[in-house]
Design a protein around this motif. Structure first.
Motif, mmCIF file in Angstrom:
data_model
loop_
_atom_site.group_PDB
_atom_site.id
_atom_site.type_symbol
_atom_site.label_atom_id
_atom_site.label_comp_id
_atom_site.label_asym_id
_atom_site.label_seq_id
_atom_site.Cartn_x
_atom_site.Cartn_y
_atom_site.Cartn_z
ATOM 1 N N VAL A 223 -0.139 27.640 -28.556
ATOM 2 C CA VAL A 223 1.319 27.502 -28.390
ATOM 3 C C VAL A 223 1.634 26.749 -27.100
ATOM 4 C CG1 VAL A 223 3.455 28.771 -27.945
ATOM 5 C CG2 VAL A 223 1.923 29.519 -29.774
ATOM 6 N N ILE A 224 0.927 27.100 -26.022
ATOM 7 C CA ILE A 224 1.166 26.443 -24.727
ATOM 8 C C ILE A 224 0.742 24.980 -24.771
ATOM 9 C CG2 ILE A 224 0.503 26.411 -22.287
ATOM 10 C CD1 ILE A 224 0.182 29.495 -22.537
ATOM 11 N N LEU A 225 -0.436 24.724 -25.349
ATOM 12 C CA LEU A 225 -0.962 23.357 -25.392
ATOM 13 C C LEU A 225 -0.303 22.507 -26.479
ATOM 14 C CD1 LEU A 225 -4.790 24.076 -24.980
ATOM 15 C CD2 LEU A 225 -3.206 23.242 -23.231
ATOM 16 N N VAL B 184 -17.768 28.978 -24.189
ATOM 17 C CA VAL B 184 -17.789 29.716 -22.924
ATOM 18 C C VAL B 184 -19.128 30.410 -22.725
ATOM 19 C CG1 VAL B 184 -16.581 31.396 -21.482
ATOM 20 C CG2 VAL B 184 -15.328 30.184 -23.275
ATOM 21 N N GLU B 185 -19.631 30.308 -21.520
ATOM 22 C CA GLU B 185 -20.821 31.053 -21.111
ATOM 23 C C GLU B 185 -20.531 31.775 -19.801
ATOM 24 O OE1 GLU B 185 -23.520 31.631 -22.694
ATOM 25 O OE2 GLU B 185 -23.203 30.234 -24.366
ATOM 26 N N PRO B 186 -20.973 33.009 -19.632
ATOM 27 C CA PRO B 186 -21.579 33.844 -20.672
ATOM 28 C C PRO B 186 -20.526 34.348 -21.660
ATOM 29 C CG PRO B 186 -21.315 35.111 -18.663
ATOM 30 C CD PRO B 186 -20.900 33.712 -18.322
ATOM 31 N N GLN B 187 -20.960 34.657 -22.835
ATOM 32 C CA GLN B 187 -20.033 35.111 -23.868
ATOM 33 C C GLN B 187 -19.498 36.510 -23.589
ATOM 34 O OE1 GLN B 187 -21.762 34.578 -27.754
ATOM 35 N NE2 GLN B 187 -22.137 32.388 -27.441
ATOM 36 N N THR B 188 -20.119 37.199 -22.640
ATOM 37 C CA THR B 188 -19.661 38.544 -22.269
ATOM 38 C C THR B 188 -18.598 38.511 -21.168
ATOM 39 O OG1 THR B 188 -21.503 38.682 -20.702
ATOM 40 C CG2 THR B 188 -21.846 39.638 -22.891
ATOM 41 N N SER B 189 -18.246 37.317 -20.684
ATOM 42 C CA SER B 189 -17.282 37.198 -19.584
ATOM 43 C C SER B 189 -15.859 37.475 -20.059
ATOM 44 C CB SER B 189 -17.359 35.800 -18.973
ATOM 45 O OG SER B 189 -17.005 34.821 -19.933
ATOM 46 N N GLU B 190 -14.991 37.792 -19.100
ATOM 47 C CA GLU B 190 -13.577 38.025 -19.410
ATOM 48 C C GLU B 190 -12.915 36.749 -19.922
ATOM 49 O OE1 GLU B 190 -11.071 40.835 -19.117
ATOM 50 O OE2 GLU B 190 -13.050 41.413 -19.842
ATOM 51 N N ILE B 191 -13.296 35.618 -19.351
ATOM 52 C CA ILE B 191 -12.683 34.363 -19.778
ATOM 53 C C ILE B 191 -13.060 34.041 -21.221
ATOM 54 C CG2 ILE B 191 -14.493 32.774 -18.986
ATOM 55 C CD1 ILE B 191 -10.708 32.264 -18.498
ATOM 56 N N ALA B 192 -14.272 34.447 -21.645
ATOM 57 C CA ALA B 192 -14.688 34.252 -23.039
ATOM 58 C C ALA B 192 -13.851 35.134 -23.965
ATOM 59 C CB ALA B 192 -16.171 34.567 -23.197
ATOM 60 N N ARG B 193 -13.627 36.372 -23.538
ATOM 61 C CA ARG B 193 -12.813 37.289 -24.346
ATOM 62 C C ARG B 193 -11.401 36.741 -24.527
ATOM 63 N NH1 ARG B 193 -8.904 40.601 -23.386
ATOM 64 N NH2 ARG B 193 -9.077 40.428 -21.115
ATOM 65 N N VAL B 194 -10.801 36.281 -23.421
ATOM 66 C CA VAL B 194 -9.426 35.779 -23.485
ATOM 67 C C VAL B 194 -9.344 34.512 -24.330
ATOM 68 C CG1 VAL B 194 -7.567 34.755 -22.104
ATOM 69 C CG2 VAL B 194 -8.688 36.848 -21.339
ATOM 70 N N ALA B 195 -10.309 33.615 -24.176
ATOM 71 C CA ALA B 195 -10.302 32.376 -24.968
ATOM 72 C C ALA B 195 -10.321 32.690 -26.457
ATOM 73 C CB ALA B 195 -11.496 31.507 -24.593
ATOM 74 N N SER B 196 -11.044 33.738 -26.827
ATOM 75 C CA SER B 196 -11.145 34.114 -28.236
ATOM 76 C C SER B 196 -9.923 34.905 -28.707
ATOM 77 C CB SER B 196 -12.414 34.942 -28.457
ATOM 78 O OG SER B 196 -12.481 35.422 -29.775
ATOM 79 N N GLU B 197 -9.580 35.968 -27.952
ATOM 80 C CA GLU B 197 -8.499 36.860 -28.387
ATOM 81 C C GLU B 197 -7.117 36.229 -28.264
ATOM 82 O OE1 GLU B 197 -8.748 40.509 -26.255
ATOM 83 O OE2 GLU B 197 -10.706 41.075 -27.096
ATOM 84 N N GLN B 198 -6.943 35.353 -27.285
ATOM 85 C CA GLN B 198 -5.622 34.778 -27.019
ATOM 86 C C GLN B 198 -5.533 33.312 -27.462
ATOM 87 O OE1 GLN B 198 -3.355 36.784 -26.077
ATOM 88 N NE2 GLN B 198 -4.550 38.504 -25.318
ATOM 89 N N ARG B 199 -6.360 32.940 -28.411
ATOM 90 C CA ARG B 199 -6.399 31.541 -28.848
ATOM 91 C C ARG B 199 -5.043 31.074 -29.379
ATOM 92 N NH1 ARG B 199 -8.304 28.538 -33.251
ATOM 93 N NH2 ARG B 199 -8.756 30.397 -34.477
ATOM 94 N N GLY B 200 -4.344 31.961 -30.060
ATOM 95 C CA GLY B 200 -3.032 31.604 -30.598
ATOM 96 C C GLY B 200 -2.038 31.262 -29.497
ATOM 97 N N LYS B 201 -2.020 32.066 -28.428
ATOM 98 C CA LYS B 201 -1.108 31.800 -27.310
ATOM 99 C C LYS B 201 -1.476 30.498 -26.603
ATOM 100 C CE LYS B 201 0.224 36.566 -26.229
ATOM 101 N NZ LYS B 201 0.254 37.631 -25.189
ATOM 102 N N ILE B 202 -2.778 30.258 -26.490
ATOM 103 C CA ILE B 202 -3.235 29.021 -25.847
ATOM 104 C C ILE B 202 -2.769 27.813 -26.648
ATOM 105 C CG2 ILE B 202 -5.292 27.672 -25.237
ATOM 106 C CD1 ILE B 202 -6.674 30.406 -24.648
#
Length: 273
Positions: free
Chosen positions: A232-234, A212-230
């Motif tokens: 589970v869904i996938l 993810v770019e930029p790494q400071t974005s909200e989507i970057a934070r969620v991709a990292s912090e919520q990787r486990g939930k992602i």
């Protein structure tokens, strides 16, 4: 052969409840669109207000459909507008009143807008069995001559609209957890589209990598912090792209860079065998 309908088998109670639920879901979607909140983002609460307890009972019987249809966590039913700070304002129905009042319509409009919440309440109560509702500047005012506009005076987290006796309020301010759910959906829906594009089926043994770019974005934070939930869904592994040694490996099925909210994600899907 066309089958014959049996009207005796029609459940009027269910029909009535379905109509009520369709109405409130429609109103809720209007409010979502007004606040530009996509359906994929869950919201905290949806309030349905109606003075008739039997109507609220109908909505309650199909409450799950309301919750799912509007993607809200909680549905609250109430008969009390004042509890939520909902006030009424009278506005002229210009196409009808204009023809009747002519040059007086401007003065009548000012008097409408000068009415208090209590004045409008009294006007509506008279409307149940009295015609005209009132007379302003020698012009008889009927129910069809006015629009009733609802607004929330105090609790600003709610957006409101009304129709057919319903007043609905949508709490459109999502907390961090609800916003994260929406962003998780943004990520997983794009992965699912890529899987479809690559003609992959659910049983294919694959791994999804991301960057993810930029790494400071909200989507970057969620991709990292919520990787486990992602994952589970996938139902597949979801790893940072830095874990992939060679993006040009023959096992790579598809690669795409896609804009997602406040960033851009590069997805790489590989076969594991």
């Amino acid at each position: 052969m066309i089958p014959k309908s049996h009207h005796s088998l029609v459940n009027k109670n269910i029909e009535r409840a379905v109509v009520a639920v369709q109405t409130v879901i429609g109103l809720g979607r209007v409010v979502r669109e007004r606040k530009v909140v996509p359906m994929k983002y869950p919201l905290p609460e949806f309030v349905v207000i109606h003075k008739d307890p039997s109507v609220l009972k109908d909505v309650e019987s199909l409450e799950d459909f309301v919750r799912e249809g509007l993607n809200v966590r909680k549905v609250t039913l109430s008969q009390d507008r004042e509890l939520y700070g909902v006030e009424m304002r009278a506005e002229p129905n210009y196409p009808i009143l204009g023809k009747k009042a002519g040059a007086k319509v401007k003065a009548i409009t000012e008097k409408f807008r000068g009415m208090s919440n209590t004045d409008v309440e009294k006007l509506l109560l008279k409307g149940e069995g009295e015609s005209p509702l009132t007379v302003i500047d020698d012009v008889p005012i009927e129910f069809e001559d006015i629009h009733i506009v609802y607004r929330v005076a105090e609790q600003m987290q709610y957006e409101t609209t009304a129709e057919q006796g319903f007043v609905v309020l949508l709490d459109y301010i999502a907390d961090t957890s609800l916003k994260d759910e929406g962003l998780i959906h943004e990520i997983t829906s794009r992965v699912q589209k890529l899987r479809k594009e690559a003609k992959l089926i659910p049983t294919d043994d694959i791994t999804i990598y991301y960057s993810v770019e930029p790494q400071t974005s909200e989507i970057a934070r969620v991709a990292s912090e919520q990787r486990g939930k992602i994952e589970v869904i996938l139902r597949k592994s979801f790893f940072p792209l830095s874990n992939l040694e060679n993006k040009n490996d023959s096992k790579v099925v598809i690669t795409r860079k896609l804009p997602v909210r406040d960033g851009e994600i590069e997805f790489v899907i590989t076969r594991n065998a």
